[in-house]
Design an enzyme around this catalytic site. Structure first.
Site, short mmCIF file in Angstrom:
data_model
loop_
_atom_site.label_atom_id
_atom_site.label_comp_id
_atom_site.label_asym_id
_atom_site.label_seq_id
_atom_site.Cartn_x
_atom_site.Cartn_y
_atom_site.Cartn_z
N ASN A 36 34.96 -40.87 22.36
CA ASN A 36 35.52 -39.99 21.33
C ASN A 36 36.91 -39.55 21.77
OD1 ASN A 36 36.21 -37.92 19.60
ND2 ASN A 36 34.24 -36.87 19.73
N HIS A 77 35.20 -41.31 12.04
CA HIS A 77 35.46 -40.71 13.36
C HIS A 77 34.43 -41.21 14.38
CE1 HIS A 77 36.36 -37.94 16.48
NE2 HIS A 77 35.26 -37.24 16.34
N CYS A 137 38.46 -32.61 15.66
CA CYS A 137 38.31 -34.05 15.43
C CYS A 137 38.72 -34.49 14.02
CB CYS A 137 36.88 -34.49 15.73
SG CYS A 137 36.50 -34.42 17.48
O1 UT7 Z 1 33.67 -35.20 17.70
C1 UT7 Z 1 33.24 -33.90 17.47
C2 UT7 Z 1 31.87 -33.87 17.01
N1 UT7 Z 1 30.96 -34.17 18.07
C3 UT7 Z 1 29.89 -34.87 17.80
O2 UT7 Z 1 29.75 -35.35 16.71
C4 UT7 Z 1 28.85 -35.03 18.86
C5 UT7 Z 1 27.49 -34.74 18.28
N2 UT7 Z 1 26.40 -34.75 19.25
C6 UT7 Z 1 25.98 -35.88 19.88
O3 UT7 Z 1 26.58 -36.91 19.76
C7 UT7 Z 1 24.69 -35.81 20.65
O4 UT7 Z 1 24.06 -34.59 20.41
C8 UT7 Z 1 24.88 -36.00 22.17
C9 UT7 Z 1 25.25 -37.43 22.49
C10 UT7 Z 1 25.93 -35.05 22.71
C11 UT7 Z 1 23.54 -35.73 22.89
O5 UT7 Z 1 22.53 -36.54 22.36
P1 UT7 Z 1 21.13 -35.91 21.90
O6 UT7 Z 1 20.30 -37.03 21.46
O7 UT7 Z 1 21.42 -34.84 20.91
O8 UT7 Z 1 20.57 -35.34 23.23
P2 UT7 Z 1 20.15 -33.84 23.61
O9 UT7 Z 1 21.36 -33.01 23.83
O10 UT7 Z 1 19.14 -33.35 22.62
O11 UT7 Z 1 19.40 -34.08 24.96
C12 UT7 Z 1 18.19 -34.83 25.04
C13 UT7 Z 1 17.78 -34.92 26.50
C14 UT7 Z 1 17.78 -33.57 27.20
O12 UT7 Z 1 16.75 -33.58 28.15
P3 UT7 Z 1 15.36 -32.85 27.85
O13 UT7 Z 1 15.71 -31.43 27.62
O14 UT7 Z 1 14.81 -33.53 26.63
O15 UT7 Z 1 14.58 -33.10 29.10
C15 UT7 Z 1 19.10 -33.54 27.91
O16 UT7 Z 1 19.10 -32.69 29.03
O17 UT7 Z 1 18.73 -35.71 27.21
C16 UT7 Z 1 19.27 -34.98 28.30
N3 UT7 Z 1 20.67 -35.35 28.48
C17 UT7 Z 1 21.05 -36.39 29.22
N4 UT7 Z 1 20.36 -37.29 29.94
C18 UT7 Z 1 21.05 -38.25 30.59
C19 UT7 Z 1 21.77 -34.77 27.94
N5 UT7 Z 1 22.86 -35.43 28.31
C20 UT7 Z 1 22.46 -36.44 29.12
C21 UT7 Z 1 23.13 -37.44 29.82
N6 UT7 Z 1 22.39 -38.34 30.53
N7 UT7 Z 1 24.47 -37.59 29.78
#
Ligand code: UT7
Length: 332
Positions: A286, A256, A116
């Site tokens: 993204n 970004h 990225c």
């Molecule tokens: O461009 C390259 C660099 N990339 C980035 O900068 C991306 C960085 N990361 C992120 O933007 C975030 O971490 C995400 C958007 C990918 C995820 O958000 P998060 O707040 O970190 O969520 P998480 O992965 O900690 O998941 C929280 C909860 C989980 O459920 P439990 O375990 O708390 O029950 C996930 O299973 O949300 C759940 N979850 C979802 N729920 C509904 C994960 N993805 C989804 C989804 N829809 N799409």
């Protein structure tokens, strides 16, 4: 004699027509519009659906848009750099194909890959060629067909990424406008948290890997998120400090577009008001190498000659950095 600086003198962009909305994703994986919107800021993204068309298709369209808008003769372009994490194919330069297709017949060309941060690092490369006096017109394109490496059964990644391309032309400037300073970094320990494991040279594709979806992008979102917030904000703050700039001196933040919360955190660290933060993640998601040029594409009409812009990016690898840039023209 005053130093030659490297300015951006034109911008182009291209987004494929197909819109993949949060509502459509709700029918594909266990997710919902509210979760995606509050966690990422994304509402929809564009996807290149046509078979046989890769990142070069997007790059060519963005470059053609720039050529039509600026009137630059492609034969005068010295170098075409395609920043991309999704080249058309292995062992053949996507940039070479792109350059030939747009009629840049006198140019040499190559791809630049830093996940990225590909476009941000490409800005540094393009500017260095101009500042050295060696070349006069460098076309830098950021293009990614992310949908080619995303698993549309994995809700952790498929909601984030989209396809698109943006292009900018770098030319010499004698008023001191263009790239002013840069702070670019990488840390290879980050690669375990964001990668597509199979299909490269470490792990060539096998039937078993394919069956287990190991050729798709994997992301440990939380770890990447934490590193992105810390590092993007850190370099943006440091580049302001070492150039004796305060928030009042900055016209725009072009960060970004990976997650609205990461962009907000970077803006907060440098005390920048919301109106100064370029944002189009809600429309495109993204787009990896295309996020920064697509911000310029969407905001070009609002940019003024002399505007100070802080660029910032973070991506797989890890790779990250910030560039302090002075805009060189008013749009009419
Ligand atoms: O461009 C390259 C660099 N990339 C980035 O900068 C991306 C960085 N990361 C992120 O933007 C975030 O971490 C995400 C958007 C990918 C995820 O958000 P998060 O707040 O970190 O969520 P998480 O992965 O900690 O998941 C929280 C909860 C989980 O459920 P439990 O375990 O708390 O029950 C996930 O299973 O949300 C759940 N979850 C979802 N729920 C509904 C994960 N993805 C989804 C989804 N829809 N799409």
């Amino acid at each position: 004699m005053s130093k030659i600086t490297a300015a951006i003198t034109g911008v182009g962009g291209y987004l494929p027509e197909y819109v993949l909305s949060n509502q459509i994703l709700e029918t594909m994986v266990d997710t919902n519009d509210e979760w995606i919107t509050t966690r990422t800021g994304i509402k929809e993204r564009r996807i290149l659906k046509e078979e046989g068309k890769g990142s070069s298709f997007l790059a060519i369209k963005a470059a053609e848009d720039l050529i039509n808008k600026t009137g630059v003769d492609p034969k005068d372009i010295d170098l075409v750099i395609v920043s991309t994490a999704t080249p058309d194919m292995k062992a053949a330069s996507t940039a070479a194909y792109t350059a030939t297709q747009i009629g840049a017949v006198n140019a040499f060309s190559y791809d630049l890959e830093a996940a990225c941060s590909s476009f941000l690092f490409g800005m540094s490369t393009a500017a260095a060629y101009i500042e050295s006096g060696r070349y006069k017109k460098v076309l830098l394109i950021g293009a990614d067909k992310n949908s080619s490496m995303i698993n549309y059964k994995d809700r952790a990644t498929c909601i984030i990424f989209g396809d698109g391309a943006g292009a900018v032309l770098f030319e010499p400037n004698d008023e001191g406008l263009g790239l002013q300073d840069e702070l670019l970094r990488s840390n290879g320990e980050g690669r375990e948290f964001l990668h597509a494991q199979y299909g490269g040279s470490s792990y060539p594709m096998t039937q078993e890997a394919f069956d287990e979806d190991k050729h798709f992008v994997f992301q440990d979102g939380k770890t990447v998120f934490k590193n992105a917030v810390f590092n993007m904000a850190d370099v943006a703050e440091r580049i302001l400090k070492r150039n004796n700039l305060t928030n009042n001196d900055i016209a725009w933040l072009a960060a970004h577009q990976a997650n609205k919360r990461i962009i907000d955190a970077t803006a907060n660290r440098i005390n920048l008001e919301e109106e100064k933060v370029m944002m189009n993640i809600q429309k495109y998601g993204n787009t990896t190498s295309a996020t920064l040029p697509l911000l310029l594409y969407d905001y070009e009409s609002q940019l003024k000659k002399g505007d100070n812009i802080i660029f910032a990016a973070f991506g797989g690898g890890f790779t990250w950095g910030s560039i302090y840039f002075k805009w060189a023209y008013n749009s009419n």
